[in-house]
Enzyme design. Structure first.
Site, PDB file in Angstrom:
ATOM      1  N   HIS A 264       0.882  -1.146  -0.014  1.00  0.00           N
ATOM      2  CA  HIS A 264      -0.019   0.109   0.109  1.00  0.00           C
ATOM      3  C   HIS A 264       0.984   1.314  -0.043  1.00  0.00           C
ATOM      4  O   HIS A 264       0.598   2.071  -0.919  1.00  0.00           O
ATOM      5  CB  HIS A 264      -1.134  -0.228   1.130  1.00  0.00           C
ATOM      6  CG  HIS A 264      -1.831   1.267   1.414  1.00  0.00           C
ATOM      7  ND1 HIS A 264      -3.252   1.191   0.792  1.00  0.00           N
ATOM      8  CD2 HIS A 264      -1.620   2.354   1.784  1.00  0.00           C
ATOM      9  CE1 HIS A 264      -3.799   2.161   1.283  1.00  0.00           C
ATOM     10  NE2 HIS A 264      -2.796   3.079   1.714  1.00  0.00           N
ATOM     11  N   GLU A 265       1.755   1.196   0.826  1.00  0.00           N
ATOM     12  CA  GLU A 265       2.466   2.593   1.090  1.00  0.00           C
ATOM     13  C   GLU A 265       3.683   2.719  -0.115  1.00  0.00           C
ATOM     14  O   GLU A 265       3.734   3.618  -0.588  1.00  0.00           O
ATOM     15  CB  GLU A 265       3.360   2.416   2.183  1.00  0.00           C
ATOM     16  CG  GLU A 265       2.387   2.630   3.784  1.00  0.00           C
ATOM     17  CD  GLU A 265       1.347   3.563   3.441  1.00  0.00           C
ATOM     18  OE1 GLU A 265       1.626   4.588   3.075  1.00  0.00           O
ATOM     19  OE2 GLU A 265       0.383   3.436   4.372  1.00  0.00           O
ATOM     20  N   HIS A 268       1.670   4.315  -2.917  1.00  0.00           N
ATOM     21  CA  HIS A 268       1.816   5.760  -2.717  1.00  0.00           C
ATOM     22  C   HIS A 268       3.275   6.350  -2.967  1.00  0.00           C
ATOM     23  O   HIS A 268       3.177   7.509  -3.670  1.00  0.00           O
ATOM     24  CB  HIS A 268       1.676   6.073  -1.123  1.00  0.00           C
ATOM     25  CG  HIS A 268      -0.008   6.102  -0.754  1.00  0.00           C
ATOM     26  ND1 HIS A 268      -1.000   6.787  -1.338  1.00  0.00           N
ATOM     27  CD2 HIS A 268      -0.391   5.632   0.297  1.00  0.00           C
ATOM     28  CE1 HIS A 268      -2.024   6.669  -0.509  1.00  0.00           C
ATOM     29  NE2 HIS A 268      -1.709   5.796   0.274  1.00  0.00           N
ATOM     30  N   GLU A 294      -4.625   7.699  -3.386  1.00  0.00           N
ATOM     31  CA  GLU A 294      -5.086   6.354  -2.829  1.00  0.00           C
ATOM     32  C   GLU A 294      -5.245   5.302  -3.913  1.00  0.00           C
ATOM     33  O   GLU A 294      -5.243   4.299  -3.693  1.00  0.00           O
ATOM     34  CB  GLU A 294      -6.240   6.731  -2.055  1.00  0.00           C
ATOM     35  CG  GLU A 294      -6.670   5.255  -1.164  1.00  0.00           C
ATOM     36  CD  GLU A 294      -5.811   5.302   0.184  1.00  0.00           C
ATOM     37  OE1 GLU A 294      -4.867   6.037   0.148  1.00  0.00           O
ATOM     38  OE2 GLU A 294      -6.034   4.272   0.707  1.00  0.00           O
TER      39      GLU A 294
END
Ligand code: ZN
Length: 502
Positions: A264-265, A268, A294
């Site tokens: 997820h990060e 980003h 996102e």
């Protein structure tokens, strides 16, 4: 290009330097700072915030903005025009919100956040409620100062998702909810639902760190332009195109928690690293909206990370780190175990199907709160009512209900919808990527993700803020944002994993 515009770029660059320095202080606070540094750090941040606000409302910036907006050179260059548009949007907001209100929000936000930590710990809503009431009041004043056409919530939403309107989002989210609730009902009736047991066990943090770095490297994350650290809550912070850092947290009994936080990060971070480097420090060189930001994290976490081909590659990586645990594991079983759907009380633990229902609960409540239609005192009961209606669950305590998220304690109202926008954009963008990359499944199964990253860089990251989010979506996917690609994805994947017709 004329010198008024060049002066605008100079001022914008200094504002960017101040803002990214503030970001560095925040990163340090979460990752490095010793506990007793907190008071001094609060002062540093308050001073810097005041300097930043002064720069933003400075008369010279207003002059060069007005001159640039009237310039034919600027109008003829889409990047320059976007710079002027974005800078004007940020400055307008800063000028409209009085300095004493900015200070009050910062002060009350710090107090409310401290009260929230204690309230959540002791499951004591009464400890947080008066602070929240103060913050809601201040945010309503902020919305009135910024101005809006139809409802105050729009003025708050606009800070995170420029141009978005609550009524449009509510209609979009209602279609999503109407699509998701029957899916959830059908999955509940499945004869042999998967379990996540294959992801549980004993996993030393050092070993999880090895796997996490391998996965990030496969995604194309450049450790010479970033770092991976541990913090209480995973986050990504980008300062410039050569320094975008991520954090994660490891659960020694659950491998999914840290691994999917990395994905997820990492998503980003790849977005920040892919923003146009030649426009670094300019408004157009920044992320276009939180929804698009996102979308990049969710694309890597769910569309790639929880796909059958990627999990089959991952199974090999996991077997290399924990041979006794994973050498004999069937990748197909691991894939099913990565896609368990189970309504839960806690948003950050929610799966792909139920996650958006958590967001809809929050948006409905905060929109009514900001409109003055409900009061802070109504919130615990309202929360229970909506969680029962959408997720079918009883909420036993406020810490598992209305007190679970940090956002409102910081004064972040209008932020939650960007999570669901991110999910919707991610599915629509990934479907477009698939159309252009016919070998994507085979590549993911081999851990080769370079073509996907290249496509995202060219189409989503590279434009920066050249287009607005809704415009970018049409340009890249050929249509306006819709719930259909997300619902198609959910029905196809979970219908198959659960063996039910959706
Ligand atoms: Zn995120």
């Amino acid at each position: 290009m004329n010198d008024r515009y060049l002066r605008l770029l100079g001022l914008a660059g200094e504002i960017h330097d101040l803002a990214s320095t503030m970001g560095l202080l925040e990163w340090d606070q979460e990752v490095m700072m010793p506990p007793r540094g907190v008071e001094g750090r609060a002062r540093q941040r308050a001073t810097l915030a005041a300097v930043l606000h002064d720069r933003m409302v400075d008369a010279e910036l207003g002059d060069v903005l007005a001159a640039s907006a009237a310039s034919a050179d600027v109008a003829a260059d889409p990047w320059a025009a976007a710079n002027v548009r974005e800078m004007a949007r940020q400055r307008d907001r800063a000028v409209k919100v009085p300095r004493e209100l900015v200070a009050a929000l910062a002060r009350e936000g710090t107090l409310a956040q401290q009260a929230w930590v204690a309230a959540r710990q002791h499951d004591d809503w009464a400890r947080f409620a008066p602070h929240l009431a103060t913050l809601v009041d201040l945010k309503r004043r902020e919305a009135a100062a910024v101005g809006y056409a139809t409802e105050p919530y729009d003025a708050l939403l606009d800070e995170y998702e420029p141009g978005a309107k609550a009524a449009d989002l509510a209609a979009l989210f209602a279609r999503l909810r109407d699509g998701l609730v029957p899916v959830l009902d059908a999955l509940r009736g499945a004869a042999r639902p998967p379990t996540a047991a294959l992801w549980r066990g004993d996993f030393a943090e050092a070993d999880q760190d090895i796997l996490g770095r391998q996965v990030l490297a496969a995604m194309g994350y450049d450790f010479a332009a970033g770092r991976l650290d541990v913090s209480a809550h995973p986050f990504t912070q980008g300062f410039n195109p050569g320094d975008v850092r991520i954090t994660t947290r490891y659960d020694v009994h659950d491998l999914q928690s840290g691994l999917y936080a990395n994905l997820h990060e990492g998503g980003h971070a790849l977005y920040e690293l892919g923003l146009p480097a030649e426009r670094a420090g300019q408004p157009v060189g920044a992320a276009v909206s939180l929804g698009i930001h996102e979308s990049q994290s969710r694309l890597w976490e769910n569309l790639v990370g929880r796909s059958r081909p990627f999990v089959s590659w991952l199974a090999g990586e996991m077997a290399a780190v924990w041979p006794e645990r994973y050498e004999a594991v069937d990748p197909e079983a691991l894939y099913r175990a990565a896609n368990v759907v189970s309504p839960s009380l806690i948003r950050i633990e929610a799966d792909e199907v139920t996650y958006n229902l958590h967001i809809i609960v929050r948006m409905e409540i905060e929109r009514a709160l900001v409109a003055g239609e409900v009061q802070v005192a109504d919130l615990p009961a309202l929360w229970r009512e909506k969680v029962k209606a959408y997720l079918g669950l009883d909420v036993p305590t406020d810490r598992e209900g209305v007190l679970q998220d940090i956002h409102w304690s910081f004064g972040l109202f209008g932020y939650f919808p960007t999570y669901t926008l991110g999910n919707l954009y991610s599915a629509q963008l990934f479907a477009a990527a698939r159309r252009h990359l016919p070998d994507l499944d085979a590549q993911m199964a081999a851990g080769e993700l370079g073509d996907l990253l290249g496509w995202l860089r060219a189409n989503v990251h590279g434009p920066g803020s050249l287009y607005r989010a809704d415009e970018l979506c049409v340009r890249v996917t050929g249509r306006e944002l819709s719930v259909d690609p997300f619902l198609d994805h959910v029905r196809r994947k979970f219908g198959e994993v659960y063996g039910v017709a959706l």
